[in-house]
Design an enzyme around this catalytic site. Structure first.
Site, short mmCIF file in Angstrom:
data_model
loop_
_atom_site.label_atom_id
_atom_site.label_comp_id
_atom_site.label_asym_id
_atom_site.label_seq_id
_atom_site.Cartn_x
_atom_site.Cartn_y
_atom_site.Cartn_z
N VAL A 1 9.13 4.65 12.28
CA VAL A 1 8.38 5.80 12.80
C VAL A 1 7.84 5.44 14.17
CG1 VAL A 1 6.39 7.31 12.47
CG2 VAL A 1 7.83 6.70 10.52
N ALA B 1 0.82 -1.21 0.00
CA ALA B 1 0.00 0.00 0.00
C ALA B 1 0.85 1.26 0.00
CB ALA B 1 -0.95 -0.01 1.20
N CYS C 1 2.49 -12.89 0.45
CA CYS C 1 1.70 -14.08 0.13
C CYS C 1 2.57 -15.20 -0.45
CB CYS C 1 0.60 -13.74 -0.88
SG CYS C 1 -0.55 -12.47 -0.31
#
Length: 464
Positions: free
Chosen positions: A91, A21, A54
């Site tokens: 982060v 993403a 996957c």
């Protein structure tokens, strides 16, 4: 003489997470806006970017040489597109009010703040790791990232024994069971549920159970691992349930994943009932115009039930990234939702599902009928025809398709895509019977198995 520096007027996009993403969003944003308009800074705490998680079971099992074969785009390739990608950098805080993130270099330990105009959160999911004695012992592995896959392969290379226990029998569990069988291990799967593959109804899960035992896998259902037992060397030697112990030289945790949203929660961003970030159709975090989120850390709309759910799949993550990148770049795109399609296999057994299970339909108050049929992947007289079982759910009276599950051999699994399209289109099972599907004896019987199930479901829905 004026010594002031000319202000950089570019917008800055910060991306947290360097996999599907996050980097899809960064890449699409870069296509929309060049480096003179948009600066892109991305943080990834691992060693790899844009990889196929996957594919890890198939790398472990030897079907894929990997890990390079599982990487779609390397850090160097992203940097060549003017994306400032900072690897091995985690982060640790999001400051929403001041529009900045704090990140720590995992090598040096140095920390610094980076401001943003637009932020993408793509922190993924984390494997469920039960809180029990011995779970952190050497030889116990979760499998979520390429780093996890490499660690497991290293353990398998060092381990003399050939006994493996897989904890959990969902997609990860059954795929890892196959991988370990392929490596010559004696595999035991310990499953808390009554049957493997809880994404199926129990009657369909039973077919998976029988097939896995036929492959030489020992299935232990209705059992929960309570502790990991270790030897004098501190390494795993067995897992224990309330009633028994199962020897193990290696243990793989295949219990599933949860959204990795600790950062988002600490920043006060909205989370749903499954722990995932809540977004609008454009993948913007609800209530925050300059923050987007996508991938395994978000919840998505189930188009069949109308409820939010968490589904960790790379297909969705890449689509989320495309939508986010388009929005960041000033365009318009939406992600309408999912119908819950998934397909997997264990050796030559194919397992597929889409839409709702019986308990899902009951939970949202739907009245339904269900039918189960046996058919073949090809015309019965054509060589190589294999059996498959198709279960179909339809709404009582209206006949609206609610869900399909398929278990069978070669040619079974991808038939679920017919049902996925029908669900997305809101078709009834009656309408499905008229679908103009491809037919020839090497590919299908005259009546495709999905349409046979649709005919039976239509008749039952009419009669209800």
């Amino acid at each position: 003489m004026n010594m002031s520096r000319t202000r950089d007027t570019r917008e800055r996009l910060v991306v947290i997470g360097g996999d599907a993403a996050g980097m899809s969003a960064a890449s699409q944003a870069r296509r929309m806006k060049g480096p003179d308009e948009l600066e892109i800074v991305a943080f990834e705490r691992g060693h790899f970017t844009s990889y196929s998680a996957c594919g890890i079971p198939y790398w472990v099992g030897g079907d894929v040489n990997g890990p390079d074969e599982l990487i779609a785009r390397s850090p160097e390739e992203h940097r060549a597109r003017d994306i400032d990608l900072r690897m091995r950098t985690e982060v640790t805080e999001i400051d929403v009010d001041r529009r900045r993130v704090r990140a720590r270099d995992l090598g040096s330990g140095d920390e610094s703040w980076t401001s943003y105009d637009k932020l993408v959160i793509a922190t993924g999911a984390r494997p469920i790791r039960p809180d029990m004695p011995g779970v952190d012992a050497p030889g116990v592995h979760g499998v979520q990232s390429l780093d996890d896959g490499q660690a497991l392969i290293d353990t398998l290379a060092r381990t003399r024994g050939r006994r493996a226990v897989v904890v959990g029998a969902g997609y990860i569990g059954v795929e890892m069971a196959e991988a370990l069988i392929n490596r010559g291990y004696r595999v035991t799967v310990v499953n808390r549920g009554s049957e493997p593959m809880s994404t199926l109804d129990p009657d369909m899960g039973r077919l998976v159970h029988e097939a896995m035992e036929g492959l030489g896998i020992t299935m232990v259902d209705d059992a929960e691992v309570t502790k990991v037992l270790t030897g004098e060397d501190g390494r795993v030697r067995a897992v224990a349930t309330q009633d028994a112990e199962y020897p193990a030289d290696v243990v793989v945790l295949g219990i599933g994943v949860r959204p990795e949203t600790a950062l988002a929660k600490a920043a006060g961003l909205p989370l749903g009932g499954h722990g995932g970030l809540l977004t609008d159709l454009a993948m913007r975090v609800r209530g925050h115009e300059n923050i987007w989120a996508g991938g395994d850390c978000v919840e998505v709309l189930d188009l069949v039930s109308g409820q939010e759910r968490h589904i960790a799949l790379g297909t969705h993550a890449n689509k989320h990234g495309q939508v986010i990148g388009t929005g960041v770049g000033g365009g318009y795109a939406t992600f309408p939702g999912v119908v819950g399609t998934a397909v997997s296999k264990v050796c030559d057994l194919e397992i597929a599902r889409t839409g709702l299970r019986e308990k899902d339909a009951r939970r949202v108050g739907l009245q339904f009928v269900s039918v189960t049929i046996e058919s073949t992947s090809r015309a019965g007289y054509y060589p190589g025809a294999s059996s498959m079982t198709v279960k179909m759910l339809a709404e009582r009276r209206t006949g609206r398709l609610l869900g399909v599950q398929i278990v069978g051999r070669e040619g079974a699994g991808k038939r679920v895509d017919i049902a996925a399209v029908a669900l997305t289109a809101g078709m009834t099972v009656e309408e499905m019977t008229a679908l103009d599907l491809g037919y020839a004896p090497p590919f299908s019987p005259v009546w495709d198995p999905v349409l046979v199930a649709a005919r039976k479901a239509a008749a039952k829905a009419r009669a209800s």
